[in-house]
Design a protein around this motif. Structure first.
Motif, PDB file in Angstrom:
ATOM      1  N   HIS A   1     -11.435 -74.359-114.599  1.00  9.85           N
ATOM      2  CA  HIS A   1     -11.842 -74.295-113.189  1.00  9.85           C
ATOM      3  C   HIS A   1     -11.193 -73.116-112.479  1.00  9.85           C
ATOM      4  CE1 HIS A   1     -12.677 -75.478-109.057  1.00  9.85           C
ATOM      5  NE2 HIS A   1     -11.374 -75.363-108.800  1.00  9.85           N
ATOM      6  N   PHE A   2      -9.949 -72.805-112.837  1.00 11.80           N
ATOM      7  CA  PHE A   2      -9.207 -71.772-112.119  1.00 11.80           C
ATOM      8  C   PHE A   2      -9.515 -70.369-112.631  1.00 11.80           C
ATOM      9  CE2 PHE A   2      -6.729 -75.690-111.842  1.00 11.80           C
ATOM     10  CZ  PHE A   2      -6.585 -75.802-110.468  1.00 11.80           C
ATOM     11  N   ILE A   3      -9.964 -70.260-113.886  1.00  9.11           N
ATOM     12  CA  ILE A   3     -10.258 -68.933-114.421  1.00  9.11           C
ATOM     13  C   ILE A   3     -11.729 -68.560-114.246  1.00  9.11           C
ATOM     14  CG2 ILE A   3      -8.390 -69.093-116.101  1.00  9.11           C
ATOM     15  CD1 ILE A   3     -10.454 -69.650-118.250  1.00  9.11           C
ATOM     16  N   SER A   4     -12.558 -69.510-113.853  1.00 13.14           N
ATOM     17  CA  SER A   4     -13.976 -69.209-113.645  1.00 13.14           C
ATOM     18  C   SER A   4     -14.259 -69.097-112.156  1.00 13.14           C
ATOM     19  CB  SER A   4     -14.856 -70.296-114.271  1.00 13.14           C
ATOM     20  OG  SER A   4     -14.535 -71.564-113.736  1.00 13.14           O
ATOM     21  N   GLY A   5     -15.369 -68.495-111.844  1.00 10.84           N
ATOM     22  CA  GLY A   5     -15.742 -68.298-110.449  1.00 10.84           C
ATOM     23  C   GLY A   5     -16.287 -69.567-109.834  1.00 10.84           C
ATOM     24  N   PRO A   6     -16.728 -69.485-108.582  1.00  7.12           N
ATOM     25  CA  PRO A   6     -17.312 -70.653-107.916  1.00  7.12           C
ATOM     26  C   PRO A   6     -18.558 -71.139-108.648  1.00  7.12           C
ATOM     27  CG  PRO A   6     -16.807 -68.917-106.327  1.00  7.12           C
ATOM     28  CD  PRO A   6     -16.647 -68.311-107.688  1.00  7.12           C
TER      29      PRO A   6
ATOM     30  N   MET B   1     -10.152 -93.534-111.427  1.00  6.64           N
ATOM     31  CA  MET B   1      -9.735 -92.259-110.858  1.00  6.64           C
ATOM     32  C   MET B   1     -10.890 -91.257-110.898  1.00  6.64           C
ATOM     33  SD  MET B   1      -6.386 -89.885-111.642  1.00  6.64           S
ATOM     34  CE  MET B   1      -6.900 -89.257-113.237  1.00  6.64           C
ATOM     35  N   GLY B   2     -11.671 -91.280-111.977  1.00  2.00           N
ATOM     36  CA  GLY B   2     -12.849 -90.421-112.051  1.00  2.00           C
ATOM     37  C   GLY B   2     -13.842 -90.746-110.953  1.00  2.00           C
ATOM     38  N   SER B   3     -14.023 -92.037-110.670  1.00  2.00           N
ATOM     39  CA  SER B   3     -14.926 -92.439-109.600  1.00  2.00           C
ATOM     40  C   SER B   3     -14.478 -91.872-108.259  1.00  2.00           C
ATOM     41  CB  SER B   3     -14.977 -93.973-109.518  1.00  2.00           C
ATOM     42  OG  SER B   3     -15.740 -94.401-108.421  1.00  2.00           O
ATOM     43  N   PHE B   4     -13.173 -91.810-108.037  1.00  3.76           N
ATOM     44  CA  PHE B   4     -12.644 -91.293-106.772  1.00  3.76           C
ATOM     45  C   PHE B   4     -12.736 -89.766-106.712  1.00  3.76           C
ATOM     46  CE2 PHE B   4      -8.928 -89.698-104.384  1.00  3.76           C
ATOM     47  CZ  PHE B   4      -9.255 -90.189-103.118  1.00  3.76           C
ATOM     48  N   MET B   5     -12.312 -89.084-107.782  1.00  2.00           N
ATOM     49  CA  MET B   5     -12.249 -87.620-107.768  1.00  2.00           C
ATOM     50  C   MET B   5     -13.628 -86.972-107.708  1.00  2.00           C
ATOM     51  SD  MET B   5      -9.104 -86.868-107.685  1.00  2.00           S
ATOM     52  CE  MET B   5      -7.459 -87.460-108.092  1.00  2.00           C
ATOM     53  N   LEU B   6     -14.616 -87.583-108.337  1.00  2.00           N
ATOM     54  CA  LEU B   6     -15.941 -86.969-108.389  1.00  2.00           C
ATOM     55  C   LEU B   6     -16.686 -87.071-107.066  1.00  2.00           C
ATOM     56  CD1 LEU B   6     -17.128 -87.995-111.971  1.00  2.00           C
ATOM     57  CD2 LEU B   6     -16.047 -85.866-111.210  1.00  2.00           C
ATOM     58  N   ASN B   7     -16.095 -87.730-106.092  1.00  2.00           N
ATOM     59  CA  ASN B   7     -16.669 -87.725-104.743  1.00  2.00           C
ATOM     60  C   ASN B   7     -16.420 -86.406-104.032  1.00  2.00           C
ATOM     61  OD1 ASN B   7     -18.023 -90.221-104.273  1.00  2.00           O
ATOM     62  ND2 ASN B   7     -16.045 -91.257-104.281  1.00  2.00           N
ATOM     63  N   PHE B   8     -15.423 -85.648-104.496  1.00  2.00           N
ATOM     64  CA  PHE B   8     -15.103 -84.353-103.895  1.00  2.00           C
ATOM     65  C   PHE B   8     -15.883 -83.254-104.616  1.00  2.00           C
ATOM     66  CE2 PHE B   8     -11.307 -87.019-103.404  1.00  2.00           C
ATOM     67  CZ  PHE B   8     -11.178 -87.012-102.021  1.00  2.00           C
ATOM     68  N   TYR B   9     -16.262 -82.246-103.883  1.00  2.00           N
ATOM     69  CA  TYR B   9     -17.016 -81.131-104.475  1.00  2.00           C
ATOM     70  C   TYR B   9     -16.106 -80.316-105.388  1.00  2.00           C
ATOM     71  CZ  TYR B   9     -20.245 -77.183-104.764  1.00  2.00           C
ATOM     72  OH  TYR B   9     -21.086 -76.208-105.221  1.00  2.00           O
ATOM     73  N   VAL B  10     -16.678 -79.765-106.450  1.00 10.76           N
ATOM     74  CA  VAL B  10     -15.901 -79.085-107.478  1.00 10.76           C
ATOM     75  C   VAL B  10     -15.075 -77.931-106.916  1.00 10.76           C
ATOM     76  CG1 VAL B  10     -17.847 -77.587-108.091  1.00 10.76           C
ATOM     77  CG2 VAL B  10     -16.027 -77.994-109.763  1.00 10.76           C
ATOM     78  N   ASP B  11     -15.621 -77.204-105.957  1.00 14.52           N
ATOM     79  CA  ASP B  11     -14.926 -76.035-105.401  1.00 14.52           C
ATOM     80  C   ASP B  11     -14.291 -76.352-104.056  1.00 14.52           C
ATOM     81  OD1 ASP B  11     -15.475 -74.302-107.517  1.00 14.52           O
ATOM     82  OD2 ASP B  11     -17.476 -73.887-106.744  1.00 14.52           O
ATOM     83  N   ILE B  12     -13.763 -77.550-103.927  1.00 15.71           N
ATOM     84  CA  ILE B  12     -13.136 -77.956-102.674  1.00 15.71           C
ATOM     85  C   ILE B  12     -11.936 -77.082-102.335  1.00 15.71           C
ATOM     86  CG2 ILE B  12     -11.612 -79.646-103.763  1.00 15.71           C
ATOM     87  CD1 ILE B  12     -12.072 -81.458-101.350  1.00 15.71           C
ATOM     88  N   ASP B  13     -11.343 -76.461-103.359  1.00 13.89           N
ATOM     89  CA  ASP B  13     -10.191 -75.579-103.136  1.00 13.89           C
ATOM     90  C   ASP B  13     -10.610 -74.143-102.841  1.00 13.89           C
ATOM     91  OD1 ASP B  13     -11.217 -75.404-105.743  1.00 13.89           O
ATOM     92  OD2 ASP B  13      -9.370 -74.461-106.458  1.00 13.89           O
TER      93      ASP B  13
ATOM     94  N   PRO C   1     -29.041 -83.952-107.930  1.00 17.27           N
ATOM     95  CA  PRO C   1     -28.781 -83.859-109.378  1.00 17.27           C
ATOM     96  C   PRO C   1     -27.970 -82.638-109.777  1.00 17.27           C
ATOM     97  CG  PRO C   1     -31.099 -83.400-108.870  1.00 17.27           C
ATOM     98  CD  PRO C   1     -30.480 -83.926-107.624  1.00 17.27           C
ATOM     99  N   ARG C   2     -27.810 -81.667-108.862  1.00 20.49           N
ATOM    100  CA  ARG C   2     -26.994 -80.491-109.169  1.00 20.49           C
ATOM    101  C   ARG C   2     -25.545 -80.648-108.707  1.00 20.49           C
ATOM    102  NH1 ARG C   2     -30.296 -76.349-105.801  1.00 20.49           N
ATOM    103  NH2 ARG C   2     -30.226 -78.188-104.446  1.00 20.49           N
ATOM    104  N   TRP C   3     -25.240 -81.767-108.070  1.00 21.49           N
ATOM    105  CA  TRP C   3     -23.885 -81.996-107.555  1.00 21.49           C
ATOM    106  C   TRP C   3     -22.871 -82.025-108.696  1.00 21.49           C
ATOM    107  CZ3 TRP C   3     -21.188 -82.591-103.003  1.00 21.49           C
ATOM    108  CH2 TRP C   3     -19.933 -83.200-103.083  1.00 21.49           C
ATOM    109  N   VAL C   4     -21.766 -81.327-108.536  1.00 22.90           N
ATOM    110  CA  VAL C   4     -20.666 -81.337-109.499  1.00 22.90           C
ATOM    111  C   VAL C   4     -19.396 -81.714-108.745  1.00 22.90           C
ATOM    112  CG1 VAL C   4     -19.226 -79.930-111.025  1.00 22.90           C
ATOM    113  CG2 VAL C   4     -21.712 -79.645-111.047  1.00 22.90           C
ATOM    114  N   GLY C   5     -18.770 -82.798-109.169  1.00 23.33           N
ATOM    115  CA  GLY C   5     -17.555 -83.260-108.517  1.00 23.33           C
ATOM    116  C   GLY C   5     -16.328 -82.514-109.004  1.00 23.33           C
ATOM    117  N   ALA C   6     -15.208 -82.777-108.351  1.00 18.96           N
ATOM    118  CA  ALA C   6     -13.940 -82.097-108.676  1.00 18.96           C
ATOM    119  C   ALA C   6     -13.331 -82.691-109.941  1.00 18.96           C
ATOM    120  CB  ALA C   6     -12.974 -82.207-107.496  1.00 18.96           C
ATOM    121  N   TRP C   7     -13.976 -82.414-111.075  1.00 19.80           N
ATOM    122  CA  TRP C   7     -13.562 -82.979-112.357  1.00 19.80           C
ATOM    123  C   TRP C   7     -12.156 -82.534-112.739  1.00 19.80           C
ATOM    124  CZ3 TRP C   7     -12.197 -79.511-116.118  1.00 19.80           C
ATOM    125  CH2 TRP C   7     -12.589 -78.179-115.913  1.00 19.80           C
ATOM    126  N   TRP C   8     -11.740 -81.344-112.324  1.00 17.51           N
ATOM    127  CA  TRP C   8     -10.462 -80.772-112.728  1.00 17.51           C
ATOM    128  C   TRP C   8      -9.281 -81.422-112.002  1.00 17.51           C
ATOM    129  CZ3 TRP C   8      -7.896 -78.747-108.526  1.00 17.51           C
ATOM    130  CH2 TRP C   8      -8.672 -78.524-107.392  1.00 17.51           C
TER     131      TRP C   8
END
Length: 662
Positions: free
Chosen positions: A116-121, A221-233, A247-254
């Motif tokens: 997540h940190f080495i790849s772009g948005p 914990m996965g259920s909670f974290m995936l509510n946040f958008y992947v690039d929340i940071d 269907p394109r939504w990606v949660g903050a898996w990292w």
């Protein structure tokens, strides 16, 4: 008088334990507390990975087969090294090995989050601007701007976000498996060595309970974290243009891996201060027991008397001898079938719920972690309690396993009928068209476009461009897109219709409740067989081969179940894909599945593995009955290998639990 007082004081001082024993690091209770927290942290990572596997798949464009390889890759390092745990045993400083393994696992969890940190948005396809003046992504007649990404941008994108992601994740999984090797076996053997005879089974029971419930915390914990958008940071909340149901939504898996890595690091630190040998715990209310235990020295472990060369030479021979025991072989094969089913379902069940019932990844993980896994743990506990209460014999254990799996088949088969077909998607399902639709042929829609919209006529389109939509309506307050209008491919009463953002979804949402009830019931019933099947193994092998038998059992679990099963399930899922995503001319994750085939093949594999387990348990019951008939005349001669009862010796029970963990 003074001399007698001095003598009395000196005797009291000698009777007191040394000051160092008062340190918490010389307390087996504190060790049990630390080890419970460490095992929870370790299994948190494992459960969390499975809960976020479909999100990682969507983020980096992996196929389900690739996801299966990723999910099972931690077993590679574990399988290679687990054999040596039985050899090293108490020869090494076990607490430090546990702490070192936990530090490696912590590093591995951080490595899992590194992509997540080495790849772009995250750049999802057909990002439509929320500006009224920008009509990109819509049908633009007489325009040729919508062409595939340039080779330059594709090459740059691949080099920064794609090429190194999968190998990096595999390396993290490999290190996670290696770091986890010493944690449970060394921890359980250490507790069994220094806990009192009375408390040892209780402590080990606590650890086994944590082992069972740990993955549930990972899914929650996965259920909670995936509510946040992947690039929340990387972006503000207002810049996020997707809803959770998209269907394109990606949660903050990292984010979960960062939390789990921190937890693992903190729980590993106490092990650096525990001694190699700890004072034996005194039993409460029995002052004579410690002295009796000191006088009764345990029998030496034959494994510890072997050199490494002798150990490696003897292992294949004893393993072959153990596998020639038909009861042992049949029970292990039954357990392998069940383990393969569990490994596949744990990896892809959340994805199945997402697709079949149009649910979010967060909700799907909550169902698994909050319903299925707790009921499975309850089944394991009740199965063990039932065996203890009824004092079930080996034949009774085989009958109990066979009956439980038969009932499991009866609850699993109806799951194949609880579902519906893929929603109607123009040009995709039920009729697939490789060429552009006539109504949107002049829109120059890009091949890679994927921004599902639901037409006012109930038919789904891959993007507003494919629906022939010319304009969009925005919310005045939030600037979010409310609907697309003037859609040439959506005809309602002879005029152009409109489309709403997002997929139309399936018509199966009302079937989710009965599906979850039957699925949870299947897990609950199947778990009843775990304790009796383990006891069948421990009762039907030679006492001197017990450690090796359990070691071979777990080796077969990894080689025949945990390693291939997720890959097999992922491959079966990939065969049901209708339309693959495209990015830079390469296939990414699947956009649309044939849900009838998905359900039949995914749940069909479950039914296959459960049926295989039933056949093996049934054959073991028949073999035991046949042996019992032959040995009927010897039944009055006392103790037999085939049908001995649960040993009342708690120390023996502790050793059996230790051997199971090894």
């Amino acid at each position: 008088m003074m001399a007698s007082d001095l003598q009395m004081n000196s005797e009291q001082l000698r009777s007191k334990p040394p000051t160092r024993c008062r340190s918490p690091f010389n307390s087996i209770k504190f060790f049990v507390l630390c080890h419970g927290m460490l095992q929870l942290a370790q299994l948190l990572v494992s459960g969390y990975l499975k809960s976020s596997i479909s999100t990682i798949e969507r983020r980096y464009g992996f196929s389900s087969q690739k996801s299966g390889i990723l999910a099972s890759f931690n077993e590679v390092g574990n399988t290679v090294l687990i054999v040596f745990v039985s050899f090293f045993g108490s020869r090494v400083h076990r607490p430090r090995f546990i702490g070192g393994g936990a530090l490696v696992a912590s590093l591995a969890a951080l490595m899992m989050a590194l992509p997540h940190f080495i790849s772009g948005p995250y750049e999802y396809t057909v990002h439509i601007s929320q500006s009224k003046d920008d009509n990109s992504g819509l049908c633009q007649l007489e325009s040729s701007f919508q062409t595939p990404l340039s080779n330059h941008s594709c090459t740059q994108q691949e080099s920064h976000a794609q090429q190194g992601v999968f190998p990096l994740l595999l390396l993290g999984q490999l290190l996670l498996g290696i770091g986890g090797v010493p944690i449970q076996p060394f921890g359980i053997s250490y507790i069994d060595d220094y806990a009192s005879k009375r408390n040892s089974p209780f402590y080990l029971g606590i650890l086994l309970a944590v082992t069972s419930i740990g993955p549930a915390f990972g899914f929650m914990m996965g259920s909670f974290m995936l509510n946040f958008y992947v690039d929340i940071d990387k972006m503000s909340k207002d810049e996020i243009g997707l809803e959770r149901g998209d269907p394109r939504w990606v949660g903050a898996w990292w984010l979960g891996f960062v939390v789990a890595a921190s937890f693992l690091f903190l729980t590993s630190l106490p092990y650096l201060f525990f001694p190699q040998q700890m004072p034996k715990e005194e039993a409460a209310g029995n002052a004579k027991e410690p002295r009796a235990e000191e006088e009764k020295k345990p029998l030496p472990d034959p494994v510890q008397e072997l050199t490494l060369k002798q150990f490696l030479k003897s292992f294949p021979r004893i393993a072959l001898r153990t596998l020639q025991n038909p009861i042992y072989l049949l029970v292990v094969l039954a357990q392998v079938h069940l383990a393969a089913m569990i490994a596949g379902l744990a990896t892809f069940m959340a994805k199945f719920i997402e697709r079949q019932f149009t649910q979010t990844a967060s909700f799907s993980n909550m169902m698994i972690g909050g319903v299925n896994i707790p009921l499975a743990v309850l089944g394991i506990v009740l199965g063990g309690a039932l065996m203890r209460r009824l004092k079930i014999s080996t034949r009774g254990s085989a009958l109990m396993c066979t009956s439980a799996i038969l009932m499991c088949i009866l609850t699993a088969l109806p799951l194949l009928l609880l579902g519906c077909s893929t929603q109607r998607v123009t040009g995709v399902y039920p009729t697939k068209q490789n060429r552009s639709l006539e109504c949107s042929s002049g829109c120059s829609c890009p091949i890679e476009a994927f921004n599902p919209v639901c037409g006012s006529d109930g038919v789904e389109f891959r993007s507003p461009c494919h629906a022939g939509c010319l304009t969009k309506v925005l919310d005045d307050n939030t600037s979010k897109i409310l609907k697309y209008t003037d859609c040439g491919c959506i005809g309602v009463s002879g005029s152009y219709g409109y489309a709403l953002p997002g997929t139309c979804g399936s018509d199966c949402k009302h079937l989710l409740l009965p599906f979850m009830v039957l699925s949870a019931l299947t897990c609950f019933i199947a778990s009843f067989s775990q304790t009796p099947s383990y006891m069948m193994i421990l009762r039907t092998v030679r006492p001197e081969d017990k450690s090796f038998a359990v070691g071979v059992q777990y080796m077969l679990f990894r080689v025949l179940a945990f390693l291939p099963a997720p890959v097999l399930y992922g491959t079966a899922i990939d065969t049901t894909c209708i339309i693959w995503g495209k990015k830079c001319g390469r296939n990414t994750s699947c956009h649309y599945y044939n849900m009838d085939l998905f359900r039949q093949r995914f749940l069909g594999l479950q039914a296959f593995f459960v049926t295989g387990a039933f056949v093996c348990f049934l054959l073991s019951l028949l073999v035991l009955r046949h042996r019992a008939g032959k040995q009927g005349k010897q039944a009055g001669q006392g103790y037999t290998m085939i049908d001995r009862e649960l040993s009342p010796d708690k120390n023996t029970a502790s050793k059996e639990l230790q051997n199971m963990a090894a």
